[in-house]
Design a protein around this motif. Structure first.
Motif, PDB file in Angstrom:
ATOM      1  N   LEU A  95       0.683  -1.239   0.005  1.00 56.69           N
ATOM      2  CA  LEU A  95      -0.002  -0.189  -0.045  1.00 56.69           C
ATOM      3  C   LEU A  95       0.949   1.135   0.074  1.00 56.69           C
ATOM      4  O   LEU A  95       0.464   2.252  -0.485  1.00 56.69           O
ATOM      5  CB  LEU A  95      -1.133  -0.100   1.248  1.00 56.69           C
ATOM      6  N   ASN A  96       1.925   1.170   0.749  1.00 52.91           N
ATOM      7  CA  ASN A  96       2.905   2.415   0.702  1.00 52.91           C
ATOM      8  C   ASN A  96       3.678   2.508  -0.550  1.00 52.91           C
ATOM      9  O   ASN A  96       4.555   3.105  -0.556  1.00 52.91           O
ATOM     10  CB  ASN A  96       3.929   2.316   1.832  1.00 52.91           C
ATOM     11  N   ARG A  97       3.357   2.090  -1.559  1.00 52.44           N
ATOM     12  CA  ARG A  97       4.020   2.014  -2.941  1.00 52.44           C
ATOM     13  C   ARG A  97       2.646   2.282  -3.972  1.00 52.44           C
ATOM     14  O   ARG A  97       3.033   2.426  -5.345  1.00 52.44           O
ATOM     15  CB  ARG A  97       4.709   0.887  -3.416  1.00 52.44           C
ATOM     16  N   ASN A  98       1.458   2.345  -3.488  1.00 50.91           N
ATOM     17  CA  ASN A  98       0.457   2.230  -4.493  1.00 50.91           C
ATOM     18  C   ASN A  98      -0.179   3.628  -4.723  1.00 50.91           C
ATOM     19  O   ASN A  98      -1.047   3.649  -5.705  1.00 50.91           O
ATOM     20  CB  ASN A  98      -0.533   1.579  -3.639  1.00 50.91           C
ATOM     21  N   PHE A  99       0.395   4.718  -4.476  1.00 53.77           N
ATOM     22  CA  PHE A  99      -0.221   5.956  -4.710  1.00 53.77           C
ATOM     23  C   PHE A  99       0.564   6.849  -5.682  1.00 53.77           C
ATOM     24  O   PHE A  99       1.232   7.696  -5.570  1.00 53.77           O
ATOM     25  CB  PHE A  99      -0.340   7.101  -3.286  1.00 53.77           C
ATOM     26  N   GLN A 152       8.762   5.640  -4.101  1.00 53.94           N
ATOM     27  CA  GLN A 152       7.512   5.843  -4.999  1.00 53.94           C
ATOM     28  C   GLN A 152       6.324   5.364  -4.135  1.00 53.94           C
ATOM     29  O   GLN A 152       6.172   4.857  -3.375  1.00 53.94           O
ATOM     30  CB  GLN A 152       7.956   5.422  -6.064  1.00 53.94           C
ATOM     31  N   GLY A 153       5.384   6.252  -4.668  1.00 47.93           N
ATOM     32  CA  GLY A 153       3.966   5.679  -4.295  1.00 47.93           C
ATOM     33  C   GLY A 153       3.503   5.823  -2.956  1.00 47.93           C
ATOM     34  O   GLY A 153       2.747   5.035  -2.395  1.00 47.93           O
ATOM     35  N   LEU A 154       4.398   6.643  -1.792  1.00 47.25           N
ATOM     36  CA  LEU A 154       3.781   6.658  -0.584  1.00 47.25           C
ATOM     37  C   LEU A 154       2.454   7.053  -0.061  1.00 47.25           C
ATOM     38  O   LEU A 154       1.892   7.907  -1.022  1.00 47.25           O
ATOM     39  CB  LEU A 154       4.949   7.367   0.097  1.00 47.25           C
ATOM     40  N   ILE A 155       1.908   6.684   0.825  1.00 51.80           N
ATOM     41  CA  ILE A 155       0.615   7.074   1.136  1.00 51.80           C
ATOM     42  C   ILE A 155       0.748   8.497   1.722  1.00 51.80           C
ATOM     43  O   ILE A 155      -0.235   9.284   1.521  1.00 51.80           O
ATOM     44  CB  ILE A 155       0.140   6.088   2.244  1.00 51.80           C
ATOM     45  N   ASP A 156       1.727   9.012   2.063  1.00 45.35           N
ATOM     46  CA  ASP A 156       2.190  10.379   2.275  1.00 45.35           C
ATOM     47  C   ASP A 156       1.679  11.322   1.158  1.00 45.35           C
ATOM     48  O   ASP A 156       1.169  12.413   1.481  1.00 45.35           O
ATOM     49  CB  ASP A 156       3.752  10.671   2.529  1.00 45.35           C
ATOM     50  N   PHE A 157       1.976  10.830   0.022  1.00 45.70           N
ATOM     51  CA  PHE A 157       1.722  11.758  -1.190  1.00 45.70           C
ATOM     52  C   PHE A 157       0.339  11.874  -1.471  1.00 45.70           C
ATOM     53  O   PHE A 157      -0.225  12.890  -2.093  1.00 45.70           O
ATOM     54  CB  PHE A 157       2.425  11.137  -2.219  1.00 45.70           C
ATOM     55  N   PHE A 158      -0.733  11.061  -1.062  1.00 43.32           N
ATOM     56  CA  PHE A 158      -1.870  11.178  -1.215  1.00 43.32           C
ATOM     57  C   PHE A 158      -2.319  12.474  -0.192  1.00 43.32           C
ATOM     58  O   PHE A 158      -3.182  13.429  -0.633  1.00 43.32           O
ATOM     59  CB  PHE A 158      -2.770  10.086  -0.584  1.00 43.32           C
TER      60      PHE A 158
END
Length: 361
Positions: free
Chosen positions: A119-123, A268-274
């Motif tokens: 999930l922490n690469r999915n964003f 890449q794609g961290l939930i942070d970025f959401f």
């Protein structure tokens, strides 16, 4: 003692979370988003949400657990400890607890979800997913076909050769930075938004999170960094508002992957970025990462987990399955009482600091 908040299973962790939520005097909203699959014990799975304080609060603290499923034991313990003490929220401030972002992984004691997605690469934007050619070079060595001394030695030689040639940072980026080409592999970001990502996006819309004036997010993780130390990792761009808030609220504990001061390399794609995109210049997202061992040990237990996931029933001896699963569990949730006490103590401290920071804005 704080260790009582660590539960032996997802099912018990959820039960205790819901029991604590039921008696909160300032509860104003609660929700359970039911996962389509059942858990390892046949139990229902859910992303549980709890809102404490005014629904129209301009300032909000969000505490997330189990973004990486098996790491939920620690995150859930922090949330339960928080709900079991007298909690006074500052004026015009609310608290949102997200229990078990990845409930399937929590129940099955895996870092990934039911589709093998981290999930922490999915964003990411899946119309143009990031590339990671380094992972492709290492994919077969990272998840070998056999788990015996000869096969592991050959695989480790290939990994070490890459590390010697490209350097430690490039090696860690290739392995853990996020990849979108090998569904069976480590740190796979998926090919579409995961169930958990879809639920978070829906919750954000329903709760009008983008309209808040200031939001602090603490995402509890384990497995990387110095033992029993809760590193406050900030992946906001350097010198941004999010970094300024983090340093002001959490002090010298803050580290920045983009500046090379963290145990984590940029991902890449961290939930942070959401959250960064949802609330530009109005949020402070930190990963509260509790260390348990070396990065090499982290990669080792994850390689073993993905090796087992590719095998059919009967292909691996029960003794080896048990050994590798125990090593995985111990890495992400050490049984030592001192480690567990440190997690709860530091977790509550960071929550208090976040609430104080929000109140001072």
């Amino acid at each position: 003692m704080s260790i009582r908040y660590f539960q032996p299973s997802y099912q018990e962790a959820r039960s205790q979370f819901l029991a604590a939520a039921a008696v909160q005097p300032n509860k104003t909203w609660q929700d359970a988003r039911i996962h389509p699959l059942q858990g390892s014990q046949g139990e229902p799975l859910a992303l549980d949400s709890l809102w404490l304080g005014p629904r129209d609060a301009e300032r909000l603290l969000v505490v997330q657990s189990a973004t990486h499923g098996i790491e939920g034991f620690a995150g859930s313990a922090v949330q339960q400890a928080l709900l079991n003490r007298d909690l006074e929220l500052p004026e015009n401030t609310a608290l949102l607890l997200l229990h078990a972002m990845n409930p399937w992984g929590f129940s099955f004691r895996r870092r990934v979800d039911e589709a093998g997605i981290d999930l922490n690469r999915n964003f990411v934007d899946f119309y143009k997913p990031p590339e990671n050619p380094g992972y492709a070079d290492l994919a077969q060595a990272l998840v070998p076909k056999s788990w015996n001394q000869e096969a592991l030695h050959a695989a480790d030689l290939k990994l070490e050769a890459y590390r010697q040639t490209h350097g430690e940072t490039a090696y860690e980026l290739a392995v853990s930075g996020g990849q979108y080409t090998h569904p069976e592999g480590l740190f796979y970001g998926g090919h579409a938004p995961s169930w958990s990502r879809q639920q978070l996006e829906a919750l954000a819309e329903e709760l009008l999170l983008a309209k808040r004036e200031a939001v602090a997010i603490i995402d509890v993780h384990t497995g990387l960094g110095d033992y029993a130390v809760g590193e406050v990792i900030c992946d906001h761009p350097p010198a941004s508002q999010g970094v300024r808030w983090a340093k002001h609220w959490y002090g010298e504990a803050v580290t920045e992957p983009f500046l090379g001061t963290s145990s984590s390399v940029p991902k890449q794609g961290l939930i942070d970025f959401f959250w960064h995109a949802l609330l530009p210049e109005r949020c402070c997202f930190v990963t509260l990462e509790f260390g348990t061992g070396s990065t090499d040990q982290l990669f080792h237990v994850l390689r073993a987990d993905h090796y087992l996931a590719q095998k059919k029933p009967g292909e691996v001896s029960p003794a080896l399955i048990n050994q590798l699963n125990q090593e995985l569990q111990e890495h992400f949730c050490p049984s030592a009482a001192a480690w567990r006490e440190a997690v709860v103590k530091q977790g509550l401290l960071r929550i208090d600091q976040a609430l104080g920071g929000l109140a001072a804005l």
